[in-house]
Design a protein around this motif. Structure first.
Motif, PDB file in Angstrom:
ATOM      1  N   TYR A  68       0.841  -1.193   0.000  1.00  0.00           N
ATOM      2  CA  TYR A  68       0.000   0.000   0.000  1.00  0.00           C
ATOM      3  C   TYR A  68       0.877   1.245   0.000  1.00  0.00           C
ATOM      4  O   TYR A  68       1.682   1.452   0.906  1.00  0.00           O
ATOM      5  CB  TYR A  68      -0.873  -0.021   1.264  1.00  0.00           C
ATOM      6  CG  TYR A  68      -2.062   0.917   1.287  1.00  0.00           C
ATOM      7  CD1 TYR A  68      -2.453   1.667   0.185  1.00  0.00           C
ATOM      8  CD2 TYR A  68      -2.803   1.055   2.459  1.00  0.00           C
ATOM      9  CE1 TYR A  68      -3.559   2.495   0.242  1.00  0.00           C
ATOM     10  CE2 TYR A  68      -3.914   1.884   2.530  1.00  0.00           C
ATOM     11  CZ  TYR A  68      -4.283   2.607   1.410  1.00  0.00           C
ATOM     12  OH  TYR A  68      -5.374   3.436   1.470  1.00  0.00           O
ATOM     13  N   ASN A  69       0.725   2.080  -1.020  1.00  0.00           N
ATOM     14  CA  ASN A  69       1.320   3.413  -1.022  1.00  0.00           C
ATOM     15  C   ASN A  69       0.332   4.335  -0.323  1.00  0.00           C
ATOM     16  O   ASN A  69      -0.761   4.590  -0.833  1.00  0.00           O
ATOM     17  CB  ASN A  69       1.580   3.894  -2.459  1.00  0.00           C
ATOM     18  CG  ASN A  69       2.203   5.283  -2.513  1.00  0.00           C
ATOM     19  OD1 ASN A  69       1.941   6.142  -1.666  1.00  0.00           O
ATOM     20  ND2 ASN A  69       3.021   5.528  -3.523  1.00  0.00           N
ATOM     21  N   GLN A 128       4.554   2.119   1.319  1.00  0.00           N
ATOM     22  CA  GLN A 128       5.438   3.064   0.639  1.00  0.00           C
ATOM     23  C   GLN A 128       4.972   4.494   0.973  1.00  0.00           C
ATOM     24  O   GLN A 128       3.840   4.713   1.380  1.00  0.00           O
ATOM     25  CB  GLN A 128       5.427   2.852  -0.875  1.00  0.00           C
ATOM     26  CG  GLN A 128       5.840   1.447  -1.316  1.00  0.00           C
ATOM     27  CD  GLN A 128       4.668   0.473  -1.350  1.00  0.00           C
ATOM     28  OE1 GLN A 128       3.580   0.813  -1.830  1.00  0.00           O
ATOM     29  NE2 GLN A 128       4.876  -0.736  -0.835  1.00  0.00           N
ATOM     30  N   HIS A 168       9.804   1.451  -3.908  1.00  0.00           N
ATOM     31  CA  HIS A 168       9.077   2.549  -4.541  1.00  0.00           C
ATOM     32  C   HIS A 168       9.987   3.094  -5.636  1.00  0.00           C
ATOM     33  O   HIS A 168      10.972   3.772  -5.362  1.00  0.00           O
ATOM     34  CB  HIS A 168       8.740   3.632  -3.512  1.00  0.00           C
ATOM     35  CG  HIS A 168       7.828   4.690  -4.035  1.00  0.00           C
ATOM     36  ND1 HIS A 168       7.527   5.833  -3.331  1.00  0.00           N
ATOM     37  CD2 HIS A 168       7.136   4.795  -5.212  1.00  0.00           C
ATOM     38  CE1 HIS A 168       6.688   6.578  -4.036  1.00  0.00           C
ATOM     39  NE2 HIS A 168       6.450   5.974  -5.178  1.00  0.00           N
ATOM     40  N   ASP A 174       5.205   0.127  -5.164  1.00  0.00           N
ATOM     41  CA  ASP A 174       4.734   1.059  -6.176  1.00  0.00           C
ATOM     42  C   ASP A 174       5.863   1.188  -7.186  1.00  0.00           C
ATOM     43  O   ASP A 174       6.887   1.808  -6.918  1.00  0.00           O
ATOM     44  CB  ASP A 174       4.398   2.413  -5.536  1.00  0.00           C
ATOM     45  CG  ASP A 174       4.010   3.475  -6.558  1.00  0.00           C
ATOM     46  OD1 ASP A 174       3.975   3.151  -7.766  1.00  0.00           O
ATOM     47  OD2 ASP A 174       3.751   4.621  -6.153  1.00  0.00           O
ATOM     48  N   ASN A 234       5.539   2.543 -10.191  1.00  0.00           N
ATOM     49  CA  ASN A 234       5.314   3.682 -11.080  1.00  0.00           C
ATOM     50  C   ASN A 234       5.439   3.286 -12.547  1.00  0.00           C
ATOM     51  O   ASN A 234       5.975   4.041 -13.371  1.00  0.00           O
ATOM     52  CB  ASN A 234       6.273   4.828 -10.736  1.00  0.00           C
ATOM     53  CG  ASN A 234       5.719   5.723  -9.640  1.00  0.00           C
ATOM     54  OD1 ASN A 234       4.590   6.193  -9.726  1.00  0.00           O
ATOM     55  ND2 ASN A 234       6.506   5.937  -8.598  1.00  0.00           N
ATOM     56  N   THR A 279      -4.821   0.866  -9.861  1.00  0.00           N
ATOM     57  CA  THR A 279      -4.473   0.878  -8.433  1.00  0.00           C
ATOM     58  C   THR A 279      -4.213   2.302  -7.978  1.00  0.00           C
ATOM     59  O   THR A 279      -4.000   2.549  -6.793  1.00  0.00           O
ATOM     60  CB  THR A 279      -3.212   0.031  -8.147  1.00  0.00           C
ATOM     61  OG1 THR A 279      -2.082   0.626  -8.819  1.00  0.00           O
ATOM     62  CG2 THR A 279      -3.393  -1.407  -8.612  1.00  0.00           C
ATOM     63  N   ASN A 280      -4.211   3.252  -8.926  1.00  0.00           N
ATOM     64  CA  ASN A 280      -4.029   4.674  -8.643  1.00  0.00           C
ATOM     65  C   ASN A 280      -5.105   5.431  -9.412  1.00  0.00           C
ATOM     66  O   ASN A 280      -5.283   5.201 -10.612  1.00  0.00           O
ATOM     67  CB  ASN A 280      -2.628   5.123  -9.086  1.00  0.00           C
ATOM     68  CG  ASN A 280      -2.379   6.601  -8.834  1.00  0.00           C
ATOM     69  OD1 ASN A 280      -2.359   7.401  -9.763  1.00  0.00           O
ATOM     70  ND2 ASN A 280      -2.172   6.977  -7.586  1.00  0.00           N
ATOM     71  N   THR A 327      -2.765   1.324 -13.335  1.00  0.00           N
ATOM     72  CA  THR A 327      -2.121   0.426 -12.369  1.00  0.00           C
ATOM     73  C   THR A 327      -0.631   0.722 -12.283  1.00  0.00           C
ATOM     74  O   THR A 327       0.069   0.772 -13.298  1.00  0.00           O
ATOM     75  CB  THR A 327      -2.366  -1.041 -12.760  1.00  0.00           C
ATOM     76  OG1 THR A 327      -3.748  -1.345 -12.584  1.00  0.00           O
ATOM     77  CG2 THR A 327      -1.540  -1.991 -11.911  1.00  0.00           C
ATOM     78  N   LEU A 328      -0.165   0.945 -11.057  1.00  0.00           N
ATOM     79  CA  LEU A 328       1.242   1.222 -10.775  1.00  0.00           C
ATOM     80  C   LEU A 328       1.803   0.299  -9.704  1.00  0.00           C
ATOM     81  O   LEU A 328       3.015   0.205  -9.532  1.00  0.00           O
ATOM     82  CB  LEU A 328       1.409   2.675 -10.302  1.00  0.00           C
ATOM     83  CG  LEU A 328       0.910   3.783 -11.233  1.00  0.00           C
ATOM     84  CD1 LEU A 328       1.007   5.136 -10.543  1.00  0.00           C
ATOM     85  CD2 LEU A 328       1.699   3.792 -12.539  1.00  0.00           C
ATOM     86  N   ASP A 329       0.904  -0.379  -8.956  1.00  0.00           N
ATOM     87  CA  ASP A 329       1.296  -1.166  -7.781  1.00  0.00           C
ATOM     88  C   ASP A 329       1.096  -2.653  -8.061  1.00  0.00           C
ATOM     89  O   ASP A 329       0.122  -3.047  -8.714  1.00  0.00           O
ATOM     90  CB  ASP A 329       0.444  -0.760  -6.576  1.00  0.00           C
ATOM     91  CG  ASP A 329       0.426   0.742  -6.359  1.00  0.00           C
ATOM     92  OD1 ASP A 329       1.241   1.226  -5.567  1.00  0.00           O
ATOM     93  OD2 ASP A 329      -0.404   1.427  -6.997  1.00  0.00           O
ATOM     94  N   HIS A 378      -3.711   5.828  -3.943  1.00  0.00           N
ATOM     95  CA  HIS A 378      -3.560   4.433  -4.349  1.00  0.00           C
ATOM     96  C   HIS A 378      -4.554   3.568  -3.574  1.00  0.00           C
ATOM     97  O   HIS A 378      -5.065   3.983  -2.533  1.00  0.00           O
ATOM     98  CB  HIS A 378      -2.143   3.927  -4.050  1.00  0.00           C
ATOM     99  CG  HIS A 378      -1.068   4.580  -4.856  1.00  0.00           C
ATOM    100  ND1 HIS A 378      -0.376   3.938  -5.849  1.00  0.00           N
ATOM    101  CD2 HIS A 378      -0.562   5.844  -4.818  1.00  0.00           C
ATOM    102  CE1 HIS A 378       0.514   4.766  -6.376  1.00  0.00           C
ATOM    103  NE2 HIS A 378       0.418   5.930  -5.765  1.00  0.00           N
TER     104      HIS A 378
END
Length: 602
Positions: free
Chosen positions: A256-257, A301, A422, A460, A462, A538-539, A547-549, A587
């Motif tokens: 989890y960010n 993160q 991250h 994450d 990115n 996810t963001n 989705t980044l995670d 996120h």
């Protein structure tokens, strides 16, 4: 003499469970200005500060909008009343508010009807956290107006509450500390804060009494709970994360960010109410969410250094977690070192023990790379591009539980390697993102070569599905013609044949695409991108949705048992982006339940 120059609150909208800390500016006798407290136990020049908090209860009952809790309700859904839905859910501030929320609101009616059909009156269980002390109509007098609260708020000892009548209002004294945390009894009421200089000898106030009136206290928004969905295809009704504990042979991992406070500004997230962006609110909402998942391993993160030390580490310790942290390096960051964020990994002490910790600083790797590959005349330019302060935290744990079905190796230690990272955010630095992921994977390969150990790679990244970093993680290689490889001004990605790794990594959420039958699985598949089998997002902000995670795992040693359900746009309500009053990060959390596969000795 000591005097108060100014008193104000960072946010004038108080929320249940979120501590209020007034800003009090003082002038000392020597004319210097300070915000330091002057308590009775340590008076300054014979004077100290006395604080009081009051709850102002009007004789007229006020209901709050269930969607915009800072607004007074003007209408009530009679369908909610008939269905015996908790009354606070029935109020709205305007017809437009009710209309916009209808798609989400209708679900409450459907769930209430289903609960009555199956279980009788089970509303409290269905709707989870809810303060039901509100009246069922707008004009009913307060049921608590005659009660005398016990004062346990802040650090002050217990003492009898003072009650004062002022016209059509009753003032209940609720605290004598500088800080105050609103309770459910305060919902719908205005709070009053008083601050005055007091003579230490006579205990008589001197000078002007400084006061602040807040807006009406609002309840903390409570989003619908997310369920764990088995990926075997069998639907398990009511399988909610809250209250669920992993079986003896499985464990759960959360990634989890949480959105660092330094980034959570109204300039960036103008659509989110300012009170919902404030750290005192967000930290409590995030903690409630994280603790509610009851994960065995938690990878966070964007955890600020000061927030880790002062909040997350001590608070999660109360829930049985041991904490490890890696702060980002600060060669680029030029702000307060205490507000630098980093990666934090927590694990339940009753489920795992700590074996080893590795810290990856990509800045150090960049220095080594430029020393080895970049001509001296270009090193400054190269380091300027590569040095971005990103880090990874790798933790080796030993399970304290037995792996069911592991009779082939009785007594063997069950180790687990968990990486939490991250990756750099800048979209024009595609080469840097890929290099960081490749560097991390090469480090994990060295650990895998030294021990027969299952691995998890969380964080994450990115990087959207299909990008070069995602391809390297999921496919073990990057195709030479991948468009991301066109961005490589330092030639650090050549030869492209080196962009490989041997770890059998699979994305956990691709397990939703497994063959299987079940209503929950079908619903989750619709929330996957069919071309990549990754979540649609996810963001989710006004400027970006994707989705980044990810949670990757080694498929030769672990298998996915269940996954935390994904959110969809309806879950976020119409025209809503993240963060929001319900969800305190931009996120969403990912959570997977794993089982270690039994493997014969090598």
């Amino acid at each position: 003499m000591l005097s108060v120059l100014r008193v104000h609150l960072p946010s004038d909208i108080p929320i249940v469970g979120c501590e209020l800390t007034p800003y009090v500016l003082l002038r000392r006798p020597d004319k210097t200005v300070t915000t330091d407290d002057v308590p009775e136990s340590a008076p300054l020049d014979g004077h100290f500060l006395r604080y009081k908090w009051y709850r102002i209860q009007s004789d007229k009952k006020v209901a709050l909008c269930s969607i915009h809790p800072s607004e007074q309700a003007t209408l009530q859904c009679l369908g909610c009343v008939k269905a015996k839905i908790p009354v606070a859910k029935s109020y709205h501030c305007s017809p437009k508010c009710f209309s916009d929320a209808w798609q989400h609101h209708r679900v409450l009616h459907d769930r209430a009807a289903s609960a009555v059909n199956e279980n009788g009156n089970e509303e409290e269980e269905l709707f989870g956290r809810f303060n039901s002390s509100s009246s069922g109509s707008l004009n009913t007098s307060l049921s608590s107006s005659a009660s005398t609260p016990s004062l346990t708020n802040g650090s002050a000892p217990l003492y009898p509450a003072a009650v004062t009548r002022n016209g059509g209002e009753t003032w209940f004294e609720v605290g004598r500390s500088k800080t105050y945390t609103p309770t459910a009894d305060d919902i719908g009421h205005v709070l009053k804060f008083e601050c005055v200089v007091v003579d230490a000898e006579t205990k008589v106030p001197v000078g002007h009494v400084n006061t602040i009136l807040t807006s009406r206290v609002i309840p903390a928004p409570s989003p619908s709970p997310r369920r764990l969905v088995p990926v075997s295809g069998a639907d398990v009704m009511g399988l909610e994360v809250d209250g669920r504990i992993s079986s003896s042979g499985t464990f759960t991992v959360l990634s989890y960010n949480i959105l660092s406070d330094v980034y959570a500004t109204s300039e960036i997230y103008s659509y989110c109410p300012s009170w919902a962006l404030s750290w005192p609110y967000r930290r409590q909402n995030l903690l409630r969410e994280i603790v509610g998942y009851r994960a065995d391993i938690v990878c966070l993160q964007e955890v600020q250094n000061d927030h880790f030390d002062e909040f997350f580490s001590p608070e999660l310790d109360k829930h049985g977690y041991q904490a490890l942290y890696k702060r980002k390096t600060n060669e680029v960051y030029n702000g307060n070192p205490q507000t630098i964020d980093g990666c934090a990994t927590f694990f339940r002490r009753d489920r795992f023990s700590h074996v080893k910790k590795y810290e990856v600083e990509f800045n150090k790797a960049a220095q080594s790379l430029t020393d080895a590959m970049i001509p001296s005349t270009q090193k400054k330019t190269a380091l300027s591009r590569l040095v971005k302060d990103n880090v990874a935290l790798i933790v080796v744990l030993e399970a304290k539980f037995s792996n069911q079905g592991g009779a082939e190796n009785p007594g063997k230690r069950q180790l687990l390697c968990v990486a939490n990272t991250h990756v750099n955010v800048h979209q024009d630095l595609k080469d840097v993102k890929l290099w960081q992921v490749h560097t991390l994977l090469k480090g994990l390969e060295k650990i895998a070569a030294s021990a027969d150990i299952p691995m998890l790679v969380c964080g994450d990244f990115n990087s959207i599905p299909g990008s070069a970093p995602h391809a390297l993680l999921a496919m073990g290689k990057v195709e030479p013609l991948h468009p991301d490889l066109a961005v490589d001004p330092l030639n650090i990605l050549r030869p492209h044949s080196k962009l490989i790794h041997q770890l059998p990594l699979v994305s956990a959420y691709s397990s939703f695409a497994r063959p299987g039958v079940g209503l929950s699985l079908d619903q989750q598949r619709r929330r996957l991108d069919p071309s990549t089998n990754e979540p649609l997002f996810t963001n989710c902000t006004r400027d970006f949705i994707g989705t980044l995670d990810y949670i990757f795992y080694t498929a030769d040693s672990l298998t996915v048992e269940s996954l935390l359900e994904l959110l969809d746009e309806e879950s976020l309500r119409k025209d809503t982006a993240l963060p929001s009053p319900e969800w305190s990060s931009d996120h969403i959390a990912l959570l997977a339940e794993f089982r270690c596969k039994s493997r014969p000795r090598r």
